[in-house]
Design a protein around this motif. Structure first.
Motif, PDB file in Angstrom:
ATOM      1  N   GLY A 355       5.206  14.897  -9.932  1.00  0.00           N
ATOM      2  CA  GLY A 355       6.328  15.246  -9.146  1.00  0.00           C
ATOM      3  C   GLY A 355       6.432  13.978  -8.271  1.00  0.00           C
ATOM      4  N   VAL A 356       6.640  12.711  -8.819  1.00  0.00           N
ATOM      5  CA  VAL A 356       6.911  11.777  -8.152  1.00  0.00           C
ATOM      6  C   VAL A 356       8.398  11.467  -7.927  1.00  0.00           C
ATOM      7  CG1 VAL A 356       6.714   9.049  -8.075  1.00  0.00           C
ATOM      8  CG2 VAL A 356       4.651  10.441  -8.802  1.00  0.00           C
ATOM      9  N   HIS A 357       8.738  11.223  -6.664  1.00  0.00           N
ATOM     10  CA  HIS A 357      10.228  10.983  -6.177  1.00  0.00           C
ATOM     11  C   HIS A 357      10.114   9.728  -5.614  1.00  0.00           C
ATOM     12  CE1 HIS A 357      11.974  14.746  -7.230  1.00  0.00           C
ATOM     13  NE2 HIS A 357      11.020  15.477  -6.893  1.00  0.00           N
ATOM     14  N   LEU A 358      10.710   8.715  -6.106  1.00  0.00           N
ATOM     15  CA  LEU A 358      10.851   7.284  -5.396  1.00  0.00           C
ATOM     16  C   LEU A 358      12.134   6.673  -5.656  1.00  0.00           C
ATOM     17  CD1 LEU A 358       8.692   5.254  -4.049  1.00  0.00           C
ATOM     18  CD2 LEU A 358       8.105   4.580  -6.259  1.00  0.00           C
ATOM     19  N   ALA A 359      12.407   5.716  -4.742  1.00  0.00           N
ATOM     20  CA  ALA A 359      13.724   4.960  -4.757  1.00  0.00           C
ATOM     21  C   ALA A 359      13.468   3.816  -4.341  1.00  0.00           C
ATOM     22  CB  ALA A 359      14.968   5.730  -3.755  1.00  0.00           C
ATOM     23  N   VAL A 360      13.753   2.806  -5.199  1.00  0.00           N
ATOM     24  CA  VAL A 360      13.290   1.426  -4.534  1.00  0.00           C
ATOM     25  C   VAL A 360      14.773   0.685  -4.530  1.00  0.00           C
ATOM     26  CG1 VAL A 360      12.139  -0.559  -4.946  1.00  0.00           C
ATOM     27  CG2 VAL A 360      11.216   1.506  -5.898  1.00  0.00           C
ATOM     28  N   PRO A 361      15.459   0.289  -3.377  1.00  0.00           N
ATOM     29  CA  PRO A 361      16.513  -0.174  -3.368  1.00  0.00           C
ATOM     30  C   PRO A 361      16.517  -1.644  -3.904  1.00  0.00           C
ATOM     31  CG  PRO A 361      15.856   0.395  -1.181  1.00  0.00           C
ATOM     32  CD  PRO A 361      14.673   0.396  -2.082  1.00  0.00           C
ATOM     33  N   GLY A 362      17.498  -2.040  -4.562  1.00  0.00           N
ATOM     34  CA  GLY A 362      17.760  -3.228  -5.588  1.00  0.00           C
ATOM     35  C   GLY A 362      17.515  -4.599  -4.530  1.00  0.00           C
ATOM     36  N   VAL A 369      -0.255   1.323  -4.174  1.00  0.00           N
ATOM     37  CA  VAL A 369      -1.653   1.101  -3.722  1.00  0.00           C
ATOM     38  C   VAL A 369      -2.273   2.452  -3.955  1.00  0.00           C
ATOM     39  CG1 VAL A 369      -1.054  -0.555  -1.954  1.00  0.00           C
ATOM     40  CG2 VAL A 369      -1.155   1.789  -1.155  1.00  0.00           C
ATOM     41  N   GLY A 370      -3.508   2.399  -4.179  1.00  0.00           N
ATOM     42  CA  GLY A 370      -4.277   3.786  -4.384  1.00  0.00           C
ATOM     43  C   GLY A 370      -5.611   3.403  -4.927  1.00  0.00           C
ATOM     44  N   ARG A 371      -6.360   4.404  -5.053  1.00  0.00           N
ATOM     45  CA  ARG A 371      -7.807   4.324  -5.469  1.00  0.00           C
ATOM     46  C   ARG A 371      -7.566   4.178  -7.066  1.00  0.00           C
ATOM     47  NH1 ARG A 371     -11.783   4.402  -1.650  1.00  0.00           N
ATOM     48  NH2 ARG A 371     -11.351   5.017   0.374  1.00  0.00           N
ATOM     49  N   ARG A 538       7.987  -2.361   1.233  1.00  0.00           N
ATOM     50  CA  ARG A 538       7.958  -0.803   1.111  1.00  0.00           C
ATOM     51  C   ARG A 538       6.444  -0.683   0.539  1.00  0.00           C
ATOM     52  NH1 ARG A 538      11.032   2.765   3.740  1.00  0.00           N
ATOM     53  NH2 ARG A 538      10.008   4.359   2.788  1.00  0.00           N
ATOM     54  N   VAL A 539       5.731   0.148   0.745  1.00  0.00           N
ATOM     55  CA  VAL A 539       4.416   0.433   0.047  1.00  0.00           C
ATOM     56  C   VAL A 539       4.805   2.176  -0.356  1.00  0.00           C
ATOM     57  CG1 VAL A 539       2.035   0.790   0.321  1.00  0.00           C
ATOM     58  CG2 VAL A 539       3.233  -1.071   1.596  1.00  0.00           C
ATOM     59  N   ALA A 540       4.325   2.134  -1.427  1.00  0.00           N
ATOM     60  CA  ALA A 540       3.985   3.510  -2.099  1.00  0.00           C
ATOM     61  C   ALA A 540       2.507   3.874  -2.331  1.00  0.00           C
ATOM     62  CB  ALA A 540       4.875   3.671  -3.560  1.00  0.00           C
ATOM     63  N   TRP A 541       2.023   5.063  -1.687  1.00  0.00           N
ATOM     64  CA  TRP A 541       0.704   5.188  -1.790  1.00  0.00           C
ATOM     65  C   TRP A 541       0.302   6.278  -2.598  1.00  0.00           C
ATOM     66  CZ3 TRP A 541      -2.005   7.409   3.434  1.00  0.00           C
ATOM     67  CH2 TRP A 541      -3.391   7.719   3.187  1.00  0.00           C
ATOM     68  N   LEU A 542      -0.302   6.148  -3.627  1.00  0.00           N
ATOM     69  CA  LEU A 542      -0.528   7.279  -4.411  1.00  0.00           C
ATOM     70  C   LEU A 542      -1.932   7.773  -4.370  1.00  0.00           C
ATOM     71  CD1 LEU A 542       0.733   5.732  -7.859  1.00  0.00           C
ATOM     72  CD2 LEU A 542       1.905   7.523  -6.624  1.00  0.00           C
ATOM     73  N   GLU A 543      -2.180   9.234  -4.686  1.00  0.00           N
ATOM     74  CA  GLU A 543      -3.299   9.549  -4.562  1.00  0.00           C
ATOM     75  C   GLU A 543      -3.434  10.642  -5.528  1.00  0.00           C
ATOM     76  OE1 GLU A 543      -6.017  10.503  -0.496  1.00  0.00           O
ATOM     77  OE2 GLU A 543      -5.203  12.298  -0.964  1.00  0.00           O
ATOM     78  N   ALA A 549       2.611   9.070   0.273  1.00  0.00           N
ATOM     79  CA  ALA A 549       3.416   8.483   1.466  1.00  0.00           C
ATOM     80  C   ALA A 549       3.981   7.273   0.946  1.00  0.00           C
ATOM     81  CB  ALA A 549       2.567   8.260   2.584  1.00  0.00           C
ATOM     82  N   THR A 550       5.149   6.965   1.691  1.00  0.00           N
ATOM     83  CA  THR A 550       5.860   5.886   1.605  1.00  0.00           C
ATOM     84  C   THR A 550       6.267   5.205   2.835  1.00  0.00           C
ATOM     85  OG1 THR A 550       8.023   6.885   0.982  1.00  0.00           O
ATOM     86  CG2 THR A 550       6.854   6.172  -0.954  1.00  0.00           C
ATOM     87  N   GLY A 551       6.400   3.828   2.955  1.00  0.00           N
ATOM     88  CA  GLY A 551       6.827   3.443   4.300  1.00  0.00           C
ATOM     89  C   GLY A 551       6.148   1.696   4.276  1.00  0.00           C
ATOM     90  N   ARG A 552       6.506   1.325   5.461  1.00  0.00           N
ATOM     91  CA  ARG A 552       6.223   0.114   5.697  1.00  0.00           C
ATOM     92  C   ARG A 552       4.689  -0.017   5.863  1.00  0.00           C
ATOM     93  NH1 ARG A 552       9.383  -3.419   8.121  1.00  0.00           N
ATOM     94  NH2 ARG A 552       7.835  -4.211   9.541  1.00  0.00           N
ATOM     95  N   HIS A 553       4.216  -1.160   5.620  1.00  0.00           N
ATOM     96  CA  HIS A 553       2.613  -1.224   5.658  1.00  0.00           C
ATOM     97  C   HIS A 553       2.400  -1.253   7.032  1.00  0.00           C
ATOM     98  CE1 HIS A 553      -1.179  -2.820   5.081  1.00  0.00           C
ATOM     99  NE2 HIS A 553      -1.059  -3.719   5.955  1.00  0.00           N
ATOM    100  N   ASP A 554       3.036  -1.561   8.184  1.00  0.00           N
ATOM    101  CA  ASP A 554       2.588  -1.452   9.449  1.00  0.00           C
ATOM    102  C   ASP A 554       2.571   0.032   9.842  1.00  0.00           C
ATOM    103  OD1 ASP A 554       5.014  -1.324   9.495  1.00  0.00           O
ATOM    104  OD2 ASP A 554       5.485  -2.838  10.983  1.00  0.00           O
TER     105      ASP A 554
END
Length: 616
Positions: A355-362, A369-371, A538-543, A549-554
């Motif tokens: 169920g991965v929903h993800l959009a990366v602007p051009g 990231v993830g373990r 942006r960062v995509a955090w997989l688990e 979660a997705t978002g800025r690193h900070d």
């Protein structure tokens, strides 16, 4: 979707008929040579018998008959030589064609299915099995002589004397049983032998891939025993093959002389009765020799049995369906907007992505990231269609990757991997290798961007140094892989652990080269260091295969579990100190390149599926 080997379809490309269509002229010439040699061999006893009768009669020397015998002997020899040369060259060409066809099927198929076989077994099938399977048309064309000689010899005996021919027919059923048993047992033993060979090849490939681990663990002796363990079974199957062959030879060695003796005895009695002459006796003895000389036919049957077993092992590869597409092309001059919609990937019934929903602007960068085992490499593979999702879809600038023509897609997506395959003869060839051959200027510019130009200048012949002679470290190999990706710019660049072996300074310069592509190239970076995640847009955090979660690193840094991904408890990629956690604003800044630029905990084992797919 559980993976399994596809069922062999009827008439796969390894079939004798399909292979024969590749070189019909050569096989026709081989057929004619084999037939001509057999006909010359069959005509020779009749001419010899007639000449002997003329000599025995006491008349003038039959020079015409002697010349005819000499001409037939030369014709038989010449046709046999031509057949041997034609057969050898045609087999080589068919082997090359079959290898290219099989490799093409593997490369065009969905990687999980194409690489379902162990690497060593796959290598054995692409080398030894293709050579065995490709020999079938040549063997079949050359076997004409093996069939024509005994049948023609029987006809010759019938024309000379029916009773002599009947003596030969008396032992024919035993010969048929002998040949049938030999063929069946040879095919079984050959298939078992090939399976044992494949197992050894697989284990040897595993040992070579893990040579450093074996050396560090001092388990060389154990691996030596493991690799060679199937040798006992291989020897058994080999002995079985030779036992079958030996029994066939032994039985034929007993049966054929007895049958020959019976034919000559009957022919002698018919000579004494005046039914045949001396010349006809000579011809009958020659025909009997040709009729019972099944050595060539036995060899052809054994070769066909091995070819058939080899072809069966290639059928699963040649039955692989290519990745489907609808011939679509990318949207011209689009920025590379990537979108994953409800993407799911399974293997052996286990979900790798769900169920991965993800959009990366051009034109932006995304750090994944993830373990270990979270699905990072699977996401990177799906993003560039090295892997088709089992559910959901992936779109590049609104065009589904599944509908895009593969050659056009490959020009838009560049990959770099942790363990790149260095294809090409020289270092320059390696960097230039791709959907198109990069020109020398682009090769050198890409090497500078990847910080590879420095060590390349120290090689004996610079960019012209053969790859096999270049002593490359892991980081240098990665830089060549990065340079290859930089030399083939598209709208999407995917780095799967491609910075893991770089030192901090080199990584900093490579990241600057990546940042220079902002706005006109979308970058997906499987991030194992804090600095890579901090620098991304942006960062995509997989688990566990899900997008947590997705978002800025900070922003994500506020989550303690996200910070735990970059714990230095397992050591840093740069050889920094252990036992601390990278914290504080300096660690999250865009230029974080010090000892705190760490790898996520538990990411030292990269999945092998994408590494293998990199060779595509």
């Amino acid at each position: 979707m559980p993976l399994s080997h596809p069922d062999p379809s009827p008439g796969t490309a390894s079939g004798t008929r399909r292979l024969a269509r590749l070189h019909p002229a050569a096989l026709s010439w081989l057929f004619l040579c084999s037939t001509g040699g057999a006909l010359a061999a069959l005509a020779l006893p009749a001419a010899l018998g007639h000449t002997v009768d003329r000599l025995v009669s006491g008349g003038p020397v039959p020079w015409a008959g002697l010349l005819l015998c000499a001409a037939l002997t030369l014709a038989e020899t010449g046709f046999d030589a031509a057949a041997a040369v034609t057969g050898t060259t045609t087999t080589a060409r068919l082997t090359a064609s079959l290898r290219i066809r099989t490799a093409g099927r593997i490369l065009a198929a969905e990687p999980r299915r194409a690489l379902a076989l162990p690497t060593g077994d796959l290598t054995a099938r692409l080398t030894a099995r293709t050579a065995d399977a490709a020999s079938a048309p040549v063997t079949a064309a050359g076997a004409v002589a093996g069939v024509l000689l005994p049948l023609g010899a029987l006809v010759g005996l019938l024309l000379i004397d029916v009773w002599t021919a009947a003596a030969l027919l008396l032992g024919a059923p035993l010969l048929v049983v002998l040949l049938r048993t030999f063929t069946r047992h040879t095919a079984d033993a050959g298939a078992d032998y090939q399976r044992a060979q494949s197992l050894i090849a697989h284990r040897l490939t595993e040992a070579l891939d893990g040579a450093d681990t074996i050396r560090a663990a001092r388990t060389g002796a154990r691996e030596h025993r493991r690799v060679l363990e199937p040798l006992a079974a291989l020897a058994d199957h080999g002995r079985r093959t030779w036992t079958v062959y030996g029994r066939a030879v032994g039985r034929s060695g007993l049966l054929l002389p007895l049958l020959m003796l019976l034919v000559l005895a009957v022919a002698g009695l018919r000579l004494a009765a005046g039914a045949i002459g001396v010349g006809e006796l000579v011809a009958a003895s020659r025909y009997a020799s040709l009729a019972v000389g099944i050595g060539a036919l036995t060899g052809a049957l054994g070769s066909l049995a091995r070819s058939r077993a080899a072809a069966r092992s290639l059928d699963p590869l040649l039955s692989l369906a290519p990745l489907p597409h609808r011939g679509l092309g990318p949207v011209p001059d689009a920025p590379g907007h990537l979108e994953l919609r409800d993407v799911g990937v399974e293997q052996d019934g286990r979900p790798l992505l769900s169920g991965v929903h993800l959009a990366v602007p051009g034109g932006t960068s995304l750090a994944v990231v993830g373990r270990s085992g979270s699905g990072k490499s699977q996401l990177a593979a799906v993003a560039g269609r090295l892997l088709d999702p089992d559910t959901g879809s992936v779109l590049l600038d609104g065009v589904p990757l599944a509908g895009m023509e593969p050659a056009r897609l490959r020009r838009e997506v560049a990959y770099a991997f942790a363990r790149p395959a260095l294809l090409g003869t020289t270092v320059e060839d390696t960097i230039a290798h791709g959907p198109w051959t990069a020109p020398p200027d682009a090769v050198r510019e890409a090497a500078r961007a990847a910080r590879a130009d420095g060590f390349l200048a120290l090689l004996p012949y610079g960019y012209a140094t053969p790859v096999a002679d270049a002593p490359l470290s892991g980081g240098e190999r990665q830089r060549l892989g990065l340079a290859r990706a930089f030399a083939h710019p598209g709208r999407l660049l995917i780095l799967d652990d491609a910075l893991s072996s770089l030192d901090t300074v080199t990584e900093h310069h490579v990241r600057r080269a990546l940042d220079a592509r902002a706005g006109h190239c979308t970058r997906i970076i499987v991030a194992h260091r804090l600095s890579s995640a901090a620098r991304a847009d942006r960062v995509a955090w997989l688990e566990d295969g899900r997008l947590r979660a997705t978002g800025r690193h900070d922003e994500l840094w506020q989550d303690p579990e996200y910070r735990a991904l970059f714990s230095t408890d397992t050591g840093t990629a740069d050889g920094g100190s252990t036992g601390s956690t990278a914290t504080g604003p300096d660690a999250t800044g865009p230029d974080a390149t010090g000892p705190d630029a760490t790898r996520p905990a538990g990411t030292e084992d990269a999945p092998s599926s994408l590494t293998a797919a990199e060779t595509r």
